[in-house]
Each structure stands twice: as structure tokens, then as C-alpha cells.
Design an enzyme around this catalytic site. Structure first.
Site, PDB file in Angstrom:
ATOM      1  N   TYR A   1      40.100  26.591 -30.609  1.00  0.00           N
ATOM      2  CA  TYR A   1      39.337  26.466 -31.857  1.00  0.00           C
ATOM      3  C   TYR A   1      37.857  26.758 -31.590  1.00  0.00           C
ATOM      4  O   TYR A   1      37.221  27.551 -32.292  1.00  0.00           O
ATOM      5  CB  TYR A   1      39.506  25.054 -32.456  1.00  0.00           C
ATOM      6  CG  TYR A   1      38.403  24.706 -33.415  1.00  0.00           C
ATOM      7  CD1 TYR A   1      38.369  25.269 -34.693  1.00  0.00           C
ATOM      8  CD2 TYR A   1      37.362  23.849 -33.048  1.00  0.00           C
ATOM      9  CE1 TYR A   1      37.329  24.982 -35.563  1.00  0.00           C
ATOM     10  CE2 TYR A   1      36.323  23.562 -33.911  1.00  0.00           C
ATOM     11  CZ  TYR A   1      36.315  24.133 -35.166  1.00  0.00           C
ATOM     12  OH  TYR A   1      35.277  23.848 -36.016  1.00  0.00           O
TER      13      TYR A   1
ATOM     14  N   LYS B   1      35.169  29.912 -32.935  1.00  0.00           N
ATOM     15  CA  LYS B   1      33.824  29.787 -33.530  1.00  0.00           C
ATOM     16  C   LYS B   1      32.823  30.579 -32.679  1.00  0.00           C
ATOM     17  O   LYS B   1      31.977  31.296 -33.203  1.00  0.00           O
ATOM     18  CB  LYS B   1      33.419  28.312 -33.617  1.00  0.00           C
ATOM     19  CG  LYS B   1      34.217  27.512 -34.632  1.00  0.00           C
ATOM     20  CD  LYS B   1      33.853  27.911 -36.052  1.00  0.00           C
ATOM     21  CE  LYS B   1      34.886  27.521 -37.067  1.00  0.00           C
ATOM     22  NZ  LYS B   1      34.640  28.039 -38.410  1.00  0.00           N
TER      23      LYS B   1
ATOM     24  N   SER C   1      29.974  25.602 -35.668  1.00  0.00           N
ATOM     25  CA  SER C   1      30.154  24.205 -35.260  1.00  0.00           C
ATOM     26  C   SER C   1      29.357  23.916 -34.000  1.00  0.00           C
ATOM     27  O   SER C   1      29.188  24.794 -33.141  1.00  0.00           O
ATOM     28  CB  SER C   1      31.641  23.993 -34.965  1.00  0.00           C
ATOM     29  OG  SER C   1      31.829  22.783 -34.268  1.00  0.00           O
TER      30      SER C   1
ATOM     31  N   TYR D   1      27.441  22.947 -37.541  1.00  0.00           N
ATOM     32  CA  TYR D   1      27.611  21.593 -38.066  1.00  0.00           C
ATOM     33  C   TYR D   1      27.828  20.615 -36.923  1.00  0.00           C
ATOM     34  O   TYR D   1      28.605  20.897 -36.010  1.00  0.00           O
ATOM     35  CB  TYR D   1      28.852  21.472 -38.952  1.00  0.00           C
ATOM     36  CG  TYR D   1      29.053  22.514 -40.010  1.00  0.00           C
ATOM     37  CD1 TYR D   1      27.991  23.139 -40.653  1.00  0.00           C
ATOM     38  CD2 TYR D   1      30.351  22.836 -40.407  1.00  0.00           C
ATOM     39  CE1 TYR D   1      28.215  24.078 -41.645  1.00  0.00           C
ATOM     40  CE2 TYR D   1      30.573  23.773 -41.412  1.00  0.00           C
ATOM     41  CZ  TYR D   1      29.508  24.396 -42.018  1.00  0.00           C
ATOM     42  OH  TYR D   1      29.748  25.314 -42.999  1.00  0.00           O
TER      43      TYR D   1
HETATM   44  N1  UFG Z   1      37.128   8.609 -31.277  1.00  0.00           N
HETATM   45  C1  UFG Z   1      37.727   7.406 -30.987  1.00  0.00           C
HETATM   46  N2  UFG Z   1      38.945   7.132 -31.533  1.00  0.00           N
HETATM   47  C2  UFG Z   1      39.581   8.016 -32.366  1.00  0.00           C
HETATM   48  C3  UFG Z   1      38.963   9.244 -32.658  1.00  0.00           C
HETATM   49  C4  UFG Z   1      37.728   9.526 -32.098  1.00  0.00           C
HETATM   50  O1  UFG Z   1      37.189   6.580 -30.253  1.00  0.00           O
HETATM   51  O2  UFG Z   1      40.694   7.715 -32.808  1.00  0.00           O
HETATM   52  C5  UFG Z   1      35.801   8.909 -30.713  1.00  0.00           C
HETATM   53  C6  UFG Z   1      35.804  10.113 -29.795  1.00  0.00           C
HETATM   54  O3  UFG Z   1      36.152   9.721 -28.488  1.00  0.00           O
HETATM   55  C7  UFG Z   1      34.375  10.588 -29.929  1.00  0.00           C
HETATM   56  C8  UFG Z   1      33.977  10.203 -31.348  1.00  0.00           C
HETATM   57  O4  UFG Z   1      34.928   9.239 -31.755  1.00  0.00           O
HETATM   58  O5  UFG Z   1      33.564   9.885 -29.048  1.00  0.00           O
HETATM   59  C9  UFG Z   1      34.008  11.361 -32.319  1.00  0.00           C
HETATM   60  O6  UFG Z   1      35.250  12.018 -32.207  1.00  0.00           O
HETATM   61  P1  UFG Z   1      35.702  13.126 -33.268  1.00  0.00           P
HETATM   62  O7  UFG Z   1      37.040  13.614 -32.854  1.00  0.00           O
HETATM   63  O8  UFG Z   1      35.558  12.596 -34.648  1.00  0.00           O
HETATM   64  O9  UFG Z   1      34.585  14.249 -33.125  1.00  0.00           O
HETATM   65  P2  UFG Z   1      34.165  15.154 -31.888  1.00  0.00           P
HETATM   66  O10 UFG Z   1      32.692  15.041 -31.777  1.00  0.00           O
HETATM   67  O11 UFG Z   1      34.943  14.875 -30.683  1.00  0.00           O
HETATM   68  O12 UFG Z   1      34.599  16.592 -32.373  1.00  0.00           O
HETATM   69  C10 UFG Z   1      34.117  17.056 -33.615  1.00  0.00           C
HETATM   70  C11 UFG Z   1      35.147  17.942 -34.270  1.00  0.00           C
HETATM   71  C12 UFG Z   1      35.248  19.264 -33.623  1.00  0.00           C
HETATM   72  C13 UFG Z   1      33.921  19.867 -33.461  1.00  0.00           C
HETATM   73  C14 UFG Z   1      32.973  18.932 -32.765  1.00  0.00           C
HETATM   74  C15 UFG Z   1      31.606  19.525 -32.791  1.00  0.00           C
HETATM   75  O13 UFG Z   1      36.405  17.348 -34.250  1.00  0.00           O
HETATM   76  O14 UFG Z   1      36.003  20.114 -34.442  1.00  0.00           O
HETATM   77  O15 UFG Z   1      32.913  17.695 -33.442  1.00  0.00           O
HETATM   78  O16 UFG Z   1      30.763  18.868 -31.951  1.00  0.00           O
HETATM   79  F1  UFG Z   1      34.059  20.989 -32.759  1.00  0.00           F
END
Ligand code: UFG
Length: 335
Positions: free
Chosen positions: A148, A152, A124, A176
Site C-alpha cells: 500500500y 502511494k 499519505s 495525510y
Molecule cells: N494501535 C493499537 N491497537 C490497535 C490499533 C492500533 O495500539 O488495535 C496503535 C498502533 O500500534 C499505533 C497507533 O495505534 O501506535 C496508530 O495505529 P493506526 O493503525 O491507526 O495508524 P498507523 O499510524 O499505524 O498507520 C496509519 C494508516 C496507514 C498510513 C499511516 C501513515 O493506517 O494507512 O497511518 O502514517 F499509511
């Protein structure tokens, strides 16, 4: 190649099975259905028109694992099986370290016993921690910010050490970025058991009326519209990347690392707007506090994947939004 696929019934696993079938590979799936359902494999069969050979069991069960390895001569393994919820990993670190690391170690022990020397590992972009600049290349420093992420990171380390000790071992670590979307048939997709925390499944839950609004975590970041940028990649593109990795494995030794992303950043607002426009459904949202630990901007440098794997993400953000919603609607109608 004749492959063993761990966690093959999951979100990325099922899409990869479809691509592997298209590319002419054969495979056996093992899955404990902890975060997936046997029906997902039936749906893969419906898409491909071919039966899926699978065994229900756990990587922590050494006897089970040995019995599967004794059944067949595998040319390689794609290892997806792992716990993957960031928040849960903070609350349950022992379970996460035990499951994700012991699972990987057991798998490696069986591979060694049976002389299986090729592995594609599901890593990841989380291993980049908080990158200082973008785009992120594969040689950026790595770290983690939660258990988590450390599982990884540690699994990557273990695999690098195994490859160092055994010159015949070949491993590709696929990092990813943010996988979203679903197969265009609407038959397989992301089906989290709990209320999701990631952005796309959350948007889908709001559009479906299961949650009354989406919290946009901060709109005062130093980006064009003030919301965070991520590299969302259609899960079918990601799945195809695994087939390219399998091809590559046959012509290399040691360890190679590849980013799987699009190389482009999309903001939270853009994703919401795209989803509403493409699907014609409202996604009520409100700006709330920044989420602790969020990195403002992350997207991949995909030059190495393009050059050495021939990888290129083909699906647009609109297609990601369309397919995520199509799967949800199809899935709820049929359940
Ligand atoms: N976000 C919101 N509201 C929500 C959920 C998310 O505004 O309800 C925003 C977050 O603040 C962030 C973006 O959407 O800016 C993406 O958030 P995600 O949780 O979808 O993804 P992340 O990039 O934070 O994390 C993901 C995976 C992890 C992984 C990571 C790798 O959840 O498991 O990408 O970069 F490790």
C-alpha cells in the site's frame, strides 16, 4: 473551479465534498462503491442542501473514464480513489499495485487527452517510512514498508515525472497523517466494510461492544506513557486542506508537497482516555505485544502548510473522539 473527484463517496472524499461546496466549487464524483455506499453521497446532499452529480464506475474502466471526461470541461481533479488497507496490501500486492497505479495512470492519460492540468493527490505520511526524527518535514527521505505504502510512493513518483515532462501540469501531493473523527452532523464518517485495524475505528468497535477489548500494541516505547504517538487530524480539517490546495494550484506550476496534520503527537493511551472521558463510555483495553513495523513516534511539521496554504488544524482531540462516536451511534441507529 469545476472539479472531478475520484473516490468522492469515501471517508475523506465525502468530507471534502462538503468543504468544496462551502468554498463555492462545483464537482462531479466518480466512485465504484468498493469501500463506500451511495447513501454517503445522499448524506452529503443533506448536509450541503445541494445535489451531488455522480457516476458509478471504475478508474480501471477506460471507456467509462473517457465518457465522464467527455461530459464536461474540468478545471482540475482531486484523486482519492484507491485501496487503502495496509494488511490487505501485504496479502494482495498484485491487486493493490494494479488498482492504485493503473487507476492513477488511466486518470493521467484522460487528463492529458482532455487538457486538464491541475491535480490534487491523496498521499499519505506512510511515504516517510520510518522517519529518524520528528517533526517530519516534506523534504524528509521517502520509502515504504508495505505494498500500500509503495503504491502511494510510486504514484507520487509518477506525478512528479509527469509534471517534469509537462510544464503546464500542476500537482499538489497532500500527505495525510492520521485522519479520524467525522462531520459534526453525524451524517458522514468512516464506515469500513471489514473489521477495522486502525486505532480510532477499533476504539469505536470496542466501545460499541462489537469487540470485547482493545489491544494496546506495546507500552514500553520511549514515550511519556510508553505507547506510540501519532498525529491524529480531524477529517474536517483535512478536508478543508483540499480546498486550500485547490486555491494554491491556481497560482503555481509543477509539484508542491504538503503535510496535513496538527503538528502534535497523541499517544494511544491519551486517545483511549480522551474517548472514554468525552463520550462517557468505557473502552476496555489490555496491553499486548508491539505490532511489527510500528514506528514509535510520528507527527508532522506543519510549517510549510501553514505558511503556503494558510492551513491550520482547528479541531481538538476531544472533538475527534466526540465526532467519531456520534457518527457511529447515528449511523447504527439509522441502518
Ligand atoms: N494501535 C493499537 N491497537 C490497535 C490499533 C492500533 O495500539 O488495535 C496503535 C498502533 O500500534 C499505533 C497507533 O495505534 O501506535 C496508530 O495505529 P493506526 O493503525 O491507526 O495508524 P498507523 O499510524 O499505524 O498507520 C496509519 C494508516 C496507514 C498510513 C499511516 C501513515 O493506517 O494507512 O497511518 O502514517 F499509511
Amino acid at each position: 473551479m469545476n472539479l472531478l473527484v475520484t473516490g468522492g463517496a469515501g471517508y475523506i472524499g465525502t468530507h471534502t465534498l462538503v468543504e468544496l461546496t462551502k468554498a463555492g466549487h462545483t464537482f462531479t464524483v466518480i466512485d465504484n462503491f468498493y469501500n463506500s455506499k451511495p447513501q454517503a453521497l445522499k448524506n452529503v446532499e443533506q448536509i450541503t442542501g445541494k445535489p451531488v452529480r455522480f457516476f458509478e464506475g471504475d478508474l480501471l474502466d477506460r471507456e467509462f473514464l473517457a465518457s465522464v471526461f467527455d461530459l464536461d470541461k474540468f478545471d482540475g481533479v482531486i484523486h482519492f480513489a484507491a485501496f487503502k488497507a495496509v494488511g490487505e496490501s501485504v496479502a494482495k500486492p498484485i491487486e493493490y499495485y494494479n488498482n492504485n497505479l493503473t487507476g492513477t495512470l488511466n486518470l493521467l492519460a484522460e487528463m492529458k487527452r482532455c487538457g486538464v492540468e491541475n491535480l490534487v493527490y491523496s498521499s499519505s505520511a506512510t511515504v516517510y517510512g520510518e522517519p529518524e526524527t520528528v517533526p517530519v518535514t516534506e523534504n524528509f527521505p521517502t520509502s515504504a514498508t508495505n505494498p500500500y505504502g509503495w503504491t502511494k510512493w510510486m504514484s507520487e513518483q509518477i506525478l512528479q515525472d509527469v509534471a517534469k515532462a509537462d510544464p503546464d501540469f500542476s500537482v499538489i501531493l497532500l500527505r495525510y497523517f492520521n485522519p479520524v473523527g467525522a462531520h459534526e452532523s453525524g451524517l458522514i464518517g468512516e464506515d469500513p466494510n471489514d473489521i477495522p485495524n486502525n486505532l480510532m475505528p477499533r476504539i469505536v468497535s470496542v466501545a460499541a461492544g462489537k469487540i470485547d477489548h482493545l489491544d494496546v500494541f506495546g507500552n514500553d516505547y520511549d514515550t511519556e506513557d510508553g505507547t506510540c504517538l501519532r498525529d491524529y487530524i480531524h477529517v474536517c480539517d483535512l478536508a478543508w486542506g483540499h480546498c486550500l490546495a485547490i486555491e494554491k494550484l491556481q497560482h503555481m506550476k509543477g509539484v508542491e508537497i504538503f503535510n496535513l496534520g496538527t503538528g502534535r503527537g497523541t499517544s494511544v493511551n491519551e486517545l483511549i482516555e480522551g474517548f472514554e472521558r468525552v463520550n462517557g463510555v468505557p473502552v476496555p483495553h489490555k496491553v499486548s505485544e508491539r505490532r511489527p513495523g510500528d514506528v514509535p513516534v510520528v507527527y508532522a511539521d506543519v510549517e510549510k502548510s501553514r505558511r503556503e496554504l494558510g492551513f491550520e488544524a482547528k479541531h481538538t482531540v476531544d472533538e475527534m473522539c466526540r465526532d467519531a462516536w456520534k457518527y457511529y451511534k447515528n449511523h447504527t441507529e439509522n441502518n
